[in-house]
Write an enzyme that holds these catalytic residues in place. Structure first.
Site, PDB file in Angstrom:
ATOM      1  N   ASP A  30     -10.093  -7.135  -2.424  1.00  0.00           N
ATOM      2  CA  ASP A  30      -9.878  -5.738  -2.039  1.00  0.00           C
ATOM      3  C   ASP A  30     -10.804  -4.855  -2.887  1.00  0.00           C
ATOM      4  OD1 ASP A  30      -8.767  -3.542  -0.808  1.00  0.00           O
ATOM      5  OD2 ASP A  30      -6.733  -3.826  -1.590  1.00  0.00           O
TER       6      ASP A  30
ATOM      7  N   HIS B  40      -6.922  -6.392   1.482  1.00  0.00           N
ATOM      8  CA  HIS B  40      -5.867  -5.387   1.343  1.00  0.00           C
ATOM      9  C   HIS B  40      -4.545  -5.837   1.973  1.00  0.00           C
ATOM     10  CE1 HIS B  40      -4.622  -1.351   0.320  1.00  0.00           C
ATOM     11  NE2 HIS B  40      -4.112  -1.186   1.523  1.00  0.00           N
TER      12      HIS B  40
ATOM     13  N   SER C  14       0.828  -1.208   0.000  1.00  0.00           N
ATOM     14  CA  SER C  14       0.000   0.000   0.000  1.00  0.00           C
ATOM     15  C   SER C  14       0.870   1.269   0.000  1.00  0.00           C
ATOM     16  CB  SER C  14      -0.972  -0.038   1.182  1.00  0.00           C
ATOM     17  OG  SER C  14      -2.037   0.859   0.985  1.00  0.00           O
TER      18      SER C  14
END
Length: 245
Positions: free
Chosen positions: A191, A221, A93
């Site tokens: 996700d 995620h 991320s």
């Protein structure tokens, strides 16, 4: 209950080095299982704590992308100082955004991105902070009334760092063509669909001769701790093993 901030970790093993960068509002614990797996396969790993992470949201908001970028650079330098000449970067991320930026600006041996956003508005990031703040206060054991009062105060704080974060994502996306290192792009199919779109953008835009993209059917995620964790670890190892060390 006072929560102790998570510490960086360094797992020493072979002569190949990997920098592990965690996600927004999270901490290096997300990368520990991957780090141990890589260590068992002769890779030395370092995972810094990005500034403000693991602390209350009020403290996290006092830091921003320039601090997190410096943390990534410091982690890279730490591995250099330990004698590693070639370094790969794995980022989840926010960590993946930083990994791509490192691929744009430094000599990186390979880049792995997991669940990386290439389009994220500050308002969405604020929701993430609010969720993190409330959860943190609950874990601290605070009463509901106190939490409500503190959350109201939080809403009055400046959120410029989130606008800066949005701009970091946009700048990184706009310069993907300058990434020439081998790239491995991963996303979770459970996700938000925007992450698949972002993964495709990264894969199509980087100038790397060696690049792969893969979605994981059972992953949300946090791919490094999800149901596909073993497959994710194995695929990262296979990618790293093919790099020119």
């Amino acid at each position: 209950m006072k929560l102790l901030p998570p510490k960086p970790f360094y797992y020493e093993s072979g002569e190949r080095a990997v920098l592990l960068l965690h996600s927004f509002t999270s901490n290096p614990n997300d990368m520990k299982k991957l780090g141990r797996y890589l260590q068992q396969n002769q890779y030395s790993c370092y995972a810094p704590t990005l500034s403000g992470h693991g602390l209350p949201a009020e403290d996290l908001l006092s830091y921003g992308p320039s601090d997190w970028w410096q943390d990534a650079l410091d982690g890279y330098q730490l591995l250099k100082d330990k004698g590693f000449e070639r370094i790969a970067v794995v980022g989840l991320s926010l960590g993946g955004v930083l990994a791509l930026k490192m691929g744009q600006e430094l000599k990186i041996n390979g880049v792995v991105t997991l669940s990386v956003p290439m389009d994220k508005e500050a308002a969405v990031l604020k929701k993430r902070i609010v969720y993190y703040a409330k959860r943190y206060k609950q874990i601290e054991g605070k009463e509901d009334q106190q939490i409500a009062s503190e959350m109201a105060e939080l809403d009055l704080l400046p959120f410029e760092s989130l606008t800066d974060f949005e701009q970091l994502i946009n700048r990184t996306r706009d310069h993907l063509a300058s990434v020439v290192s081998p790239v491995c792009v991963m996303y979770g199919e459970m996700d938000d669909s925007s992450y698949k779109t972002s993964a495709e953008t990264i894969f199509e835009s980087v100038a790397s001769d060696q690049k792969t993209i893969k979605g994981y059917a059972n992953s949300k995620h946090l791919m490094t701790l999800g149901k596909d964790m073993n497959a994710v670890n194995q695929d990262i190892l296979a990618f790293l093993n093919k790099l020119n060390w």
